[in-house]
Design a protein around this motif. Structure first.
Motif, short mmCIF file in Angstrom:
data_model
loop_
_atom_site.label_atom_id
_atom_site.label_comp_id
_atom_site.label_asym_id
_atom_site.label_seq_id
_atom_site.Cartn_x
_atom_site.Cartn_y
_atom_site.Cartn_z
N LEU A 70 78.68 -113.49 11.08
CA LEU A 70 77.14 -112.44 10.73
C LEU A 70 77.39 -111.10 11.34
O LEU A 70 77.86 -111.24 12.63
CB LEU A 70 76.58 -113.34 11.58
CG LEU A 70 75.73 -114.35 10.71
CD1 LEU A 70 75.34 -115.83 11.61
CD2 LEU A 70 75.68 -115.12 9.41
N GLU A 74 71.66 -109.70 10.06
CA GLU A 74 71.99 -110.78 10.19
C GLU A 74 71.47 -111.53 11.60
O GLU A 74 70.69 -112.41 11.23
CB GLU A 74 73.07 -111.30 9.40
CG GLU A 74 73.33 -110.72 8.29
CD GLU A 74 74.31 -111.55 7.55
OE1 GLU A 74 74.88 -111.88 6.32
OE2 GLU A 74 75.61 -111.51 8.01
N GLU A 77 67.86 -111.13 12.66
CA GLU A 77 66.80 -111.85 11.39
C GLU A 77 67.07 -113.06 12.12
O GLU A 77 65.82 -113.95 12.43
CB GLU A 77 66.73 -111.69 10.53
CG GLU A 77 66.51 -110.82 9.25
CD GLU A 77 67.36 -110.47 7.97
OE1 GLU A 77 67.38 -110.86 7.76
OE2 GLU A 77 67.17 -109.40 7.48
N LYS A 78 67.96 -113.73 12.70
CA LYS A 78 68.23 -114.99 12.41
C LYS A 78 67.46 -115.13 14.19
O LYS A 78 66.88 -116.32 14.24
CB LYS A 78 69.61 -115.18 12.63
CG LYS A 78 69.54 -116.46 12.18
CD LYS A 78 71.69 -116.71 12.08
CE LYS A 78 72.40 -117.72 10.98
NZ LYS A 78 71.07 -118.30 10.54
N SER A 84 66.96 -104.38 12.94
CA SER A 84 67.91 -104.81 13.50
C SER A 84 68.19 -103.52 14.66
O SER A 84 68.90 -103.51 15.28
CB SER A 84 68.74 -104.82 12.71
OG SER A 84 68.92 -103.32 11.41
#
Length: 112
Positions: A70, A74, A77-78, A84
């Motif tokens: 990832l 990403e 966000e997870k 970010s």
């Protein structure tokens, strides 16, 4: 007891860190006022709610960096960050290297 409340809070944080959770929400979950929650959380853990939450998130990010391909945003966000660049900054502050550097170091050491 305070220890029991904080233990509940820590479990709740571990189960929910991947979304935007707030201090208010966790204090409410423990049936405590925000100010009392902050006080006993710090007494029991030696850190603030925010610091603890960020540590849990960064630990999770380290696992994802090692075990997935990832992208950094990403992963961000997870693990519950909507920004970010803030995630990258915080990761570097806590871990001492950027997420990408961490991934490179981890994959290099995994090969031996």
């Amino acid at each position: 007891s305070n220890a029991h409340s904080i233990s509940k809070a820590k479990q709740y944080i571990r189960n929910n860190y991947s979304r935007m959770i707030t201090l208010d929400e966790v204090a409410q979950f423990c049936y405590l006022s925000k100010s009392h929650f902050c006080k006993i959380f710090k007494e029991e853990t030696g850190m603030t709610f925010k610091t603890y939450l960020n540590q849990i998130r960064i630990e999770s990010a380290k696992t994802l960096l090692k075990t997935t391909s990832l992208k950094s945003y990403e992963i961000s966000e997870k693990i519950g960050f909507d920004d970010s660049s803030y995630f990258n900054e915080l990761f570097k502050k806590i871990v001492g290297m950027t997420p990408n550097e961490f991934r490179n170091v981890s994959s290099a050491s995994a090969k031996y």
